[in-house]
Design a protein around this motif. Structure first.
Motif, PDB file in Angstrom:
ATOM      1  N   LEU A   1      39.822  48.826  36.634  1.00  0.00           N
ATOM      2  CA  LEU A   1      38.514  48.863  37.292  1.00  0.00           C
ATOM      3  C   LEU A   1      38.521  48.031  38.574  1.00  0.00           C
ATOM      4  O   LEU A   1      37.955  48.444  39.595  1.00  0.00           O
ATOM      5  N   LEU A   2      39.171  46.882  38.544  1.00  0.00           N
ATOM      6  CA  LEU A   2      39.248  46.036  39.734  1.00  0.00           C
ATOM      7  C   LEU A   2      39.988  46.767  40.855  1.00  0.00           C
ATOM      8  O   LEU A   2      39.551  46.746  42.004  1.00  0.00           O
ATOM      9  N   GLN A   3      41.069  47.428  40.528  1.00  0.00           N
ATOM     10  CA  GLN A   3      41.820  48.172  41.549  1.00  0.00           C
ATOM     11  C   GLN A   3      41.005  49.345  42.094  1.00  0.00           C
ATOM     12  O   GLN A   3      41.025  49.607  43.292  1.00  0.00           O
ATOM     13  N   ARG A   4      40.289  50.029  41.233  1.00  0.00           N
ATOM     14  CA  ARG A   4      39.488  51.179  41.660  1.00  0.00           C
ATOM     15  C   ARG A   4      38.353  50.758  42.593  1.00  0.00           C
ATOM     16  O   ARG A   4      37.971  51.492  43.484  1.00  0.00           O
ATOM     17  N   HIS A   5      37.826  49.558  42.390  1.00  0.00           N
ATOM     18  CA  HIS A   5      36.681  49.086  43.165  1.00  0.00           C
ATOM     19  C   HIS A   5      37.042  47.916  44.079  1.00  0.00           C
ATOM     20  O   HIS A   5      36.171  47.170  44.497  1.00  0.00           O
ATOM     21  N   ARG A   6      38.309  47.780  44.436  1.00  0.00           N
ATOM     22  CA  ARG A   6      38.738  46.634  45.230  1.00  0.00           C
ATOM     23  C   ARG A   6      38.107  46.608  46.619  1.00  0.00           C
ATOM     24  O   ARG A   6      37.992  45.560  47.229  1.00  0.00           O
ATOM     25  N   GLY A   7      37.643  47.754  47.106  1.00  0.00           N
ATOM     26  CA  GLY A   7      36.964  47.807  48.395  1.00  0.00           C
ATOM     27  C   GLY A   7      35.727  46.914  48.412  1.00  0.00           C
ATOM     28  O   GLY A   7      35.386  46.334  49.442  1.00  0.00           O
ATOM     29  N   ILE A   8      35.048  46.793  47.281  1.00  0.00           N
ATOM     30  CA  ILE A   8      33.874  45.931  47.188  1.00  0.00           C
ATOM     31  C   ILE A   8      34.279  44.486  47.459  1.00  0.00           C
ATOM     32  O   ILE A   8      33.640  43.786  48.238  1.00  0.00           O
ATOM     33  N   VAL A   9      35.358  44.062  46.826  1.00  0.00           N
ATOM     34  CA  VAL A   9      35.846  42.690  47.008  1.00  0.00           C
ATOM     35  C   VAL A   9      36.213  42.456  48.466  1.00  0.00           C
ATOM     36  O   VAL A   9      35.843  41.441  49.063  1.00  0.00           O
TER      37      VAL A   9
END
Length: 169
Positions: A12-20
């Motif tokens: 999940l972190l990799q899929r949404h890393r753009g947010i970070v």
């Protein structure tokens, strides 16, 4: 074979890393500070992971944790000037696409304007620019939906005034 909690979190972190990356790019100055903030966000997400409710939107939960980590990071900074040099991460903000000088100048103006905002309004603007719904913004920031609408209107007005003043300088 079932995923471990750590594997599920990492996916999940990799899929949404753009947010970070977007939050780190909006709240930290310089590449090193952005990297430190991105790492701190990941740590805070991992610490909060046991409390994540899979019935809720992961990205909304992630924004809330990441923005809180970014605001804490910002408060910990002793620097008076909190502006973020856009040139260092323009590809992140522009989605990696090539853009013309006028667009580049508008992005620089927006970045300078964002640096003038308090942490809550900066977070609100970031979510608004991400085209999040008023309801989702309210949920992430822990404020009422009508408060979101009012604040967005005020931020837009301030941005218009800021842009007008910048073009007259």
């Amino acid at each position: 074979m079932t995923e471990t909690p750590a594997q599920a979190f990492d996916a999940l972190l990799q899929r949404h890393r753009g947010i970070v990356l977007k939050i780190a790019g909006s709240y930290a100055r310089g590449a090193e500070d952005r990297a430190d903030l991105a790492q701190e966000i990941a740590v805070q997400l991992w610490r909060a992971w046991p409390g994540y409710d899979p019935a809720r939107s992961f990205s909304t939960w992630m924004y809330r944790i990441a923005l809180n980590a970014a605001i804490s990071f910002l408060r910990g900074q002793a620097q008076a000037d909190r502006s973020v040099p856009l040139d260092d991460h323009a590809d992140t903000l522009a989605g990696g696409a090539a853009f013309d000088p006028e667009t580049h100048e508008r992005l620089r103006l927006l970045q300078r304007f964002m640096a003038t905002l308090g942490p809550l309004d900066r977070a609100l603007l970031l979510l608004y620019l991400e085209e999040r719904s008023g309801r989702e913004i309210a949920e992430v920031l822990g404020i009422g939906e009508s408060n979101v609408t009012t604040r967005v209107g005020r931020i837009k007005q301030r941005l218009r005034e800021y842009a007008a003043a910048s073009f007259h300088d």
